[in-house]
Motif scaffolding. Structure first.
Motif, PDB file in Angstrom:
ATOM      1  N   PRO A  99       0.797  -1.232   0.000  1.00  0.00           N
ATOM      2  CA  PRO A  99       0.000   0.000   0.000  1.00  0.00           C
ATOM      3  C   PRO A  99       0.830   1.282   0.000  1.00  0.00           C
ATOM      4  O   PRO A  99       1.847   1.382   0.677  1.00  0.00           O
ATOM      5  CB  PRO A  99      -0.804  -0.101   1.308  1.00  0.00           C
ATOM      6  N   ASP A 100       0.348   2.237  -0.773  1.00  0.00           N
ATOM      7  CA  ASP A 100       0.917   3.575  -0.842  1.00  0.00           C
ATOM      8  C   ASP A 100      -0.174   4.440  -1.459  1.00  0.00           C
ATOM      9  O   ASP A 100      -0.875   3.991  -2.371  1.00  0.00           O
ATOM     10  CB  ASP A 100       2.169   3.578  -1.728  1.00  0.00           C
ATOM     11  N   GLU A 101      -0.332   5.662  -0.996  1.00  0.00           N
ATOM     12  CA  GLU A 101      -1.414   6.506  -1.519  1.00  0.00           C
ATOM     13  C   GLU A 101      -1.270   6.786  -3.011  1.00  0.00           C
ATOM     14  O   GLU A 101      -2.245   7.116  -3.685  1.00  0.00           O
ATOM     15  CB  GLU A 101      -1.512   7.819  -0.733  1.00  0.00           C
ATOM     16  N   ASN A 102      -0.063   6.631  -3.547  1.00  0.00           N
ATOM     17  CA  ASN A 102       0.163   6.842  -4.975  1.00  0.00           C
ATOM     18  C   ASN A 102       0.238   5.535  -5.760  1.00  0.00           C
ATOM     19  O   ASN A 102       0.710   5.523  -6.892  1.00  0.00           O
ATOM     20  CB  ASN A 102       1.449   7.654  -5.187  1.00  0.00           C
ATOM     21  N   HIS A 103      -0.210   4.464  -5.157  1.00  0.00           N
ATOM     22  CA  HIS A 103      -0.184   3.140  -5.781  1.00  0.00           C
ATOM     23  C   HIS A 103      -1.630   2.645  -5.831  1.00  0.00           C
ATOM     24  O   HIS A 103      -2.215   2.324  -4.802  1.00  0.00           O
ATOM     25  CB  HIS A 103       0.683   2.212  -4.921  1.00  0.00           C
ATOM     26  N   TYR A 104      -2.206   2.592  -7.023  1.00  0.00           N
ATOM     27  CA  TYR A 104      -3.609   2.224  -7.125  1.00  0.00           C
ATOM     28  C   TYR A 104      -3.916   1.657  -8.505  1.00  0.00           C
ATOM     29  O   TYR A 104      -3.179   1.851  -9.468  1.00  0.00           O
ATOM     30  CB  TYR A 104      -4.512   3.427  -6.842  1.00  0.00           C
ATOM     31  N   THR A 105      -5.029   0.943  -8.575  1.00  0.00           N
ATOM     32  CA  THR A 105      -5.537   0.431  -9.840  1.00  0.00           C
ATOM     33  C   THR A 105      -7.033   0.204  -9.684  1.00  0.00           C
ATOM     34  O   THR A 105      -7.596   0.394  -8.602  1.00  0.00           O
ATOM     35  CB  THR A 105      -4.813  -0.868 -10.266  1.00  0.00           C
ATOM     36  N   THR A 106      -7.666  -0.199 -10.758  1.00  0.00           N
ATOM     37  CA  THR A 106      -9.083  -0.559 -10.738  1.00  0.00           C
ATOM     38  C   THR A 106      -9.211  -2.013 -11.183  1.00  0.00           C
ATOM     39  O   THR A 106      -8.277  -2.582 -11.761  1.00  0.00           O
ATOM     40  CB  THR A 106      -9.889   0.330 -11.707  1.00  0.00           C
ATOM     41  N   ALA A 107     -10.371  -2.583 -10.940  1.00  0.00           N
ATOM     42  CA  ALA A 107     -10.607  -3.956 -11.390  1.00  0.00           C
ATOM     43  C   ALA A 107     -10.477  -4.047 -12.909  1.00  0.00           C
ATOM     44  O   ALA A 107      -9.903  -5.008 -13.434  1.00  0.00           O
ATOM     45  CB  ALA A 107     -11.989  -4.425 -10.928  1.00  0.00           C
ATOM     46  N   TYR A 108     -10.989  -3.056 -13.622  1.00  0.00           N
ATOM     47  CA  TYR A 108     -10.904  -3.064 -15.073  1.00  0.00           C
ATOM     48  C   TYR A 108      -9.444  -3.032 -15.546  1.00  0.00           C
ATOM     49  O   TYR A 108      -9.037  -3.823 -16.396  1.00  0.00           O
ATOM     50  CB  TYR A 108     -11.680  -1.882 -15.667  1.00  0.00           C
ATOM     51  N   ASP A 109      -8.670  -2.111 -14.986  1.00  0.00           N
ATOM     52  CA  ASP A 109      -7.268  -2.017 -15.387  1.00  0.00           C
ATOM     53  C   ASP A 109      -6.502  -3.285 -15.017  1.00  0.00           C
ATOM     54  O   ASP A 109      -5.650  -3.753 -15.777  1.00  0.00           O
ATOM     55  CB  ASP A 109      -6.595  -0.802 -14.752  1.00  0.00           C
ATOM     56  N   LEU A 110      -6.819  -3.843 -13.868  1.00  0.00           N
ATOM     57  CA  LEU A 110      -6.151  -5.076 -13.465  1.00  0.00           C
ATOM     58  C   LEU A 110      -6.501  -6.225 -14.414  1.00  0.00           C
ATOM     59  O   LEU A 110      -5.656  -7.062 -14.723  1.00  0.00           O
ATOM     60  CB  LEU A 110      -6.513  -5.434 -12.020  1.00  0.00           C
ATOM     61  N   ALA A 111      -7.725  -6.224 -14.920  1.00  0.00           N
ATOM     62  CA  ALA A 111      -8.100  -7.229 -15.920  1.00  0.00           C
ATOM     63  C   ALA A 111      -7.294  -7.041 -17.209  1.00  0.00           C
ATOM     64  O   ALA A 111      -6.866  -8.026 -17.829  1.00  0.00           O
ATOM     65  CB  ALA A 111      -9.598  -7.159 -16.205  1.00  0.00           C
ATOM     66  N   LEU A 112      -7.062  -5.784 -17.601  1.00  0.00           N
ATOM     67  CA  LEU A 112      -6.236  -5.525 -18.782  1.00  0.00           C
ATOM     68  C   LEU A 112      -4.808  -6.019 -18.561  1.00  0.00           C
ATOM     69  O   LEU A 112      -4.208  -6.640 -19.447  1.00  0.00           O
ATOM     70  CB  LEU A 112      -6.211  -4.025 -19.100  1.00  0.00           C
ATOM     71  N   ILE A 113      -4.264  -5.743 -17.389  1.00  0.00           N
ATOM     72  CA  ILE A 113      -2.913  -6.193 -17.059  1.00  0.00           C
ATOM     73  C   ILE A 113      -2.854  -7.719 -17.051  1.00  0.00           C
ATOM     74  O   ILE A 113      -1.944  -8.315 -17.631  1.00  0.00           O
ATOM     75  CB  ILE A 113      -2.456  -5.605 -15.706  1.00  0.00           C
ATOM     76  N   ALA A 114      -3.831  -8.345 -16.425  1.00  0.00           N
ATOM     77  CA  ALA A 114      -3.857  -9.808 -16.358  1.00  0.00           C
ATOM     78  C   ALA A 114      -3.949 -10.424 -17.747  1.00  0.00           C
ATOM     79  O   ALA A 114      -3.248 -11.396 -18.058  1.00  0.00           O
ATOM     80  CB  ALA A 114      -5.022 -10.272 -15.488  1.00  0.00           C
ATOM     81  N   ARG A 115      -4.793  -9.863 -18.602  1.00  0.00           N
ATOM     82  CA  ARG A 115      -4.925 -10.389 -19.958  1.00  0.00           C
ATOM     83  C   ARG A 115      -3.581 -10.349 -20.681  1.00  0.00           C
ATOM     84  O   ARG A 115      -3.193 -11.301 -21.351  1.00  0.00           O
ATOM     85  CB  ARG A 115      -5.985  -9.608 -20.729  1.00  0.00           C
ATOM     86  N   GLU A 116      -2.852  -9.251 -20.514  1.00  0.00           N
ATOM     87  CA  GLU A 116      -1.536  -9.128 -21.141  1.00  0.00           C
ATOM     88  C   GLU A 116      -0.554 -10.135 -20.529  1.00  0.00           C
ATOM     89  O   GLU A 116       0.241 -10.751 -21.235  1.00  0.00           O
ATOM     90  CB  GLU A 116      -1.020  -7.696 -20.968  1.00  0.00           C
ATOM     91  N   CYS A 117      -0.612 -10.284 -19.220  1.00  0.00           N
ATOM     92  CA  CYS A 117       0.298 -11.213 -18.536  1.00  0.00           C
ATOM     93  C   CYS A 117       0.083 -12.649 -18.980  1.00  0.00           C
ATOM     94  O   CYS A 117       1.045 -13.398 -19.175  1.00  0.00           O
ATOM     95  CB  CYS A 117       0.132 -11.107 -17.021  1.00  0.00           C
ATOM     96  N   TYR A 118      -1.169 -13.063 -19.123  1.00  0.00           N
ATOM     97  CA  TYR A 118      -1.432 -14.460 -19.450  1.00  0.00           C
ATOM     98  C   TYR A 118      -1.208 -14.800 -20.911  1.00  0.00           C
ATOM     99  O   TYR A 118      -1.283 -15.957 -21.300  1.00  0.00           O
ATOM    100  CB  TYR A 118      -2.803 -14.892 -18.928  1.00  0.00           C
ATOM    101  N   LYS A 119      -0.849 -13.808 -21.710  1.00  0.00           N
ATOM    102  CA  LYS A 119      -0.351 -14.074 -23.058  1.00  0.00           C
ATOM    103  C   LYS A 119       1.093 -14.567 -22.981  1.00  0.00           C
ATOM    104  O   LYS A 119       1.593 -15.160 -23.930  1.00  0.00           O
ATOM    105  CB  LYS A 119      -0.398 -12.801 -23.912  1.00  0.00           C
ATOM    106  N   ASN A 120       1.752 -14.304 -21.877  1.00  0.00           N
ATOM    107  CA  ASN A 120       3.146 -14.677 -21.682  1.00  0.00           C
ATOM    108  C   ASN A 120       3.215 -16.107 -21.136  1.00  0.00           C
ATOM    109  O   ASN A 120       2.702 -16.386 -20.045  1.00  0.00           O
ATOM    110  CB  ASN A 120       3.813 -13.694 -20.719  1.00  0.00           C
ATOM    111  N   GLU A 121       3.829 -16.993 -21.881  1.00  0.00           N
ATOM    112  CA  GLU A 121       3.876 -18.412 -21.507  1.00  0.00           C
ATOM    113  C   GLU A 121       4.575 -18.652 -20.173  1.00  0.00           C
ATOM    114  O   GLU A 121       4.191 -19.544 -19.414  1.00  0.00           O
ATOM    115  CB  GLU A 121       4.565 -19.225 -22.603  1.00  0.00           C
ATOM    116  N   ILE A 122       5.600 -17.873 -19.883  1.00  0.00           N
ATOM    117  CA  ILE A 122       6.347 -18.063 -18.629  1.00  0.00           C
ATOM    118  C   ILE A 122       5.461 -17.722 -17.439  1.00  0.00           C
ATOM    119  O   ILE A 122       5.383 -18.481 -16.464  1.00  0.00           O
ATOM    120  CB  ILE A 122       7.642 -17.223 -18.625  1.00  0.00           C
TER     121      ILE A 122
END
Length: 185
Positions: A99-122
């Motif tokens: 946690p940090d007041e300048n560290h944040y995301t939304t469920a939607y953005d996290l879904a975008l990040i996850a989608r990109e991550c799971y394209k990576n086989e490793i």
């Protein structure tokens, strides 16, 4: 997850990560870690298992230093990559999600990040692994067994046949967090 993606995109799995004093002592005292010592060395692959299975905050910090040269440069890489993915309500201030007041995301953005991550086989492979053991290192004679806390994985409590992988988390402020990827047809 994004720390792991950036590490995959900017290093090889056999690179050696050496843990600095800042990586070990620059995280919250009672936060999740796997007991790495200053000067200890792991391969990048072992580091990714430490991050994705062990939620090891000191490992995320060391990976950030290794890949970015320093924590601030790596965090900028994270923010740039998040923007490139299409995130509009995300800002990172560290590599481990604490946690940090300048560290944040939304469920939607996290879904975008996850989608990109799971394209990576490793990342898909490691985050879908139930157990992994980090062997002895240059400093530590003992092995470090890691168990994924994501209970939808094969052989765990709520096994789900279509699961690819995921990342669990917990902080007092965010409480339980979970990002998962499943695939059917």
């Amino acid at each position: 997850l994004l720390t792991s993606l950036i590490a995959c995109e900017n290093s090889t799995m056999d690179e050696i990560v050496t843990f600095s004093n800042d990586a070990i002592f620059g995280i919250e005292r009672n936060s999740s870690h796997i007991g790495i010592d200053v000067g200890e060395q792991l391969t990048m692959e072992q580091c990714l298992y430490g991050i994705l299975l062990g939620s090891a905050n000191e490992v995320a910090y060391a990976v950030a230093e290794h890949v970015g040269g320093d924590l601030a440069s790596f965090v900028q890489m994270m923010n740039d990559r998040a923007a490139a993915i299409g995130c509009t309500e995300t800002h990172f201030s560290n590599a481990n999600g604490l946690p940090d007041e300048n560290h944040y995301t939304t469920a939607y953005d996290l879904a975008l990040i996850a989608r990109e991550c799971y394209k990576n086989e490793i990342i898909a492979k490691i985050s879908g692994t139930t157990r992994y053991t980090i062997p002895h290192t240059n400093i530590q004679a003992e092995e470090r067994p890691l168990t994924n806390h994501h209970l939808l994985l094969p052989g765990l409590k709520y096994e789900y046949e279509y699961i690819v992988g995921g990342k669990t988390g917990y902080t007092d402020e965010a409480r339980q967090t979970l990002v998962s990827c499943a695939e059917k047809d």
